[in-house]
Scaffold this active site. Structure first.
Site, PDB file in Angstrom:
ATOM      1  N   HIS A  42      37.614  16.659  40.248  1.00  0.00           N
ATOM      2  CA  HIS A  42      38.183  17.673  41.147  1.00  0.00           C
ATOM      3  C   HIS A  42      38.870  18.688  40.242  1.00  0.00           C
ATOM      4  O   HIS A  42      39.599  18.311  39.319  1.00  0.00           O
ATOM      5  CB  HIS A  42      39.202  17.071  42.105  1.00  0.00           C
ATOM      6  N   CYS A 115      34.987  21.778  45.441  1.00  0.00           N
ATOM      7  CA  CYS A 115      36.164  22.316  44.769  1.00  0.00           C
ATOM      8  C   CYS A 115      35.820  22.925  43.417  1.00  0.00           C
ATOM      9  O   CYS A 115      36.426  23.914  42.986  1.00  0.00           O
ATOM     10  CB  CYS A 115      37.208  21.208  44.594  1.00  0.00           C
TER      11      CYS A 115
END
Length: 497
Positions: A42, A115
């Protein structure tokens, strides 16, 4: 910072591992050695003193708050350069992306619009930098899909995103960019723990409204967060097919095991018993596949037949006792496997028909107190290597077992106001761990376990007096060591006041 008359702003890329180190060991088993990955990444953009990221829309908060409330920290922070874009210009770009649907509330897709894609476009388009997200991170989704098991793993991976209680911070209508809502203690305890995606634990669904508890001879205390907590259960079914493919059971057991993926499936008791016997055989005789058998067993202990009764619980008691013995005898060397074993026991003790270890399997029976002591040992934050991601996941799973145990015993219908040996161990052990624990999820579960015992209608008053007599309360415990824990910590303090 400035260069001549132009003010520039430093931009960094924060890289997180959503698997907290577990991908490294398990991805090779799931995807094959040639497709193994080191992390489930992420990424977020750090600029203007804020951390910008994409989950359920584009959101932002301070880097400290993001990490503290979600219990996750970067494994790397890379410099991307300096931008001449002002904060206002960048946030206007963010609003435009939300408004046109590029990164809106419904745009998220784990493999194609995630993301990392946002961080890449935010860096190169929004902030006009040359450098963005490392290519190996952007290539990971295709690497998954190219693996033999990639499409099977996809549903499980799609749940591994950084989410928030707010749907988005950049309304598509172009309203002002607002600050990310901080997850509350109750909402985050009910969410899937990011730190252990391979055995996610969520709060059990309850069909009845939570009932406020009362303490004997005391005025009822307002503890809404503690009152609404339910059993913490690991219920993810996305790995069922992967585990079956690895175990290669015969046709009959393959059919029964496949039913574990359907939470609405009806069961015959003989089928449940057959699966318990099969999985115990795998656990006892196939050391290479213990983790996969445990993943299935954690689901099996939650399944019941329509005509089940107390006597039908013997197979479950034998299975969970086997798992408990493996933990106590230190037969499970891998931290990931130990973590999964605690998920099995946590589900079993948190189910509607928990095992009766003290009265099962003759002379080899174990007592709940022994398992609690082992859980306290595995959730000890002062052990060597406690800061490692795998050790953190182990502590979280063991802490879930401690909370479920406290919940079951404090809610049972037995009379008596005295604390049992096991409950006293949980009360004192969790208080002790709270002084040293730095992981938010583990701390939250310790607070929940302590709160469950302190508010028990049976022995809450006894528990309160014991904590006070031993001088376990101090300022740090009373106010909580993290904003995300403040609500639960305050309610524990109320119970002790």
């Amino acid at each position: 910072m400035s260069t001549s008359s132009t003010t520039t702003h430093e931009v960094q890329l924060a890289i997180y591992d959503l698997s907290m180190g577990m991908a490294r060991g398990l991805s090779a088993q799931f995807l094959g050695p040639q497709h193994a990955v080191e992390i489930i990444p992420h990424t977020a953009i750090i600029a203007y003193g804020k951390e910008y990221y994409f989950g359920q829309g584009i959101e932002w908060c301070s880097p400290h708050e993001f990490r503290a409330t979600r219990g996750i920290h970067p494994i790397d922070i890379q410099p991307l350069g300096h931008t001449a874009c002002t904060e206002q210009q960048f946030e206007e770009w963010c609003r435009a992306q939300a408004a046109n649907g590029s990164f809106g509330m419904q745009s998220y897709d784990f493999f194609h619009r995630n993301c990392n894609n946002f961080s890449e476009e935010a860096a190169k388009q929004g902030l006009r930098l040359q450098k963005g997200v490392p290519q190996w991170i952007l290539d990971l989704p295709q690497k998954f899909l190219n693996s033999p098991m990639g499409m099977v793993v996809r549903p499980m991976l799609e749940q591994m995103q950084i989410s928030n209680t707010a749907p988005t911070n950049v309304p598509s209508g172009g309203a002002g960019l607002t600050r990310a809502s901080q997850p509350t203690a109750s909402s985050t305890s009910a969410a899937t723990p990011v730190a252990n995606p391979w055995a996610n634990i969520s709060a059990a669904k309850s069909t009845a409204a939570a009932q406020p508890s009362s303490l004997p001879k005391q005025t009822r205390r307002a503890t809404p967060l503690l009152d609404k907590q339910t059993a913490l259960l690991s219920t993810d079914t996305g790995v069922v097919k992967i585990c079956i493919d690895r175990l290669k059971p015969d046709q009959e057991h393959n059919e029964y095991l496949s039913k574990l993926a359907d939470t609405e499936a009806s069961w015959m008791q003989k089928d449940i018993n057959s699966l318990h016997q099969y999985l115990r055989t795998v656990i006892e005789n196939d050391s290479q596949n213990i983790s996969f058998a445990l993943m299935l067993l954690r689901l099996l202990v939650l399944r019941q037949s329509s005509n089940s009764d107390v006597s039908s619980n013997e197979e479950q008691s034998q299975s969970t006792q086997l798992v408990a013995n493996l933990l106590m005898e230190d037969e499970l060397k891998s931290l990931a496997t130990r973590s999964m074993a605690w998920c099995v026991l946590s589900n079993a003790i948190g189910s509607t028909q928990p095992p009766d270890w003290e009265n099962s399997v003759g002379n080899d029976s174990i007592k709940l107190t022994q398992v609690i002591d082992q859980a306290l040992s595995d959730s000890n934050p002062t052990k060597d290597g406690a800061s490692s991601p795998k050790n953190m996941s182990l502590r979280q799973s063991a802490a879930a077992f401690l909370y479920n145990s406290a919940r079951v015993v404090s809610d049972d219908g037995n009379d008596g106001t005295e604390l049992s040996e096991g409950m006293m161990s949980i009360l004192l052990g969790c208080f002790e761990h709270l002084h040293e624990e730095t992981d938010v999820i583990s701390s939250k579960r310790h607070y929940m376990a302590v709160g469950q015992l302190l508010k028990s209608h049976k022995f809450g008053e006894t528990a309160v007096e014991l904590v006070k007599d031993l001088g376990l309360v101090d300022g740090e415990i009373s106010i909580g060591t993290n904003d995300g824990l403040a609500g639960l910590a305050k309610e524990v303090a109320v119970l002790l006041n």
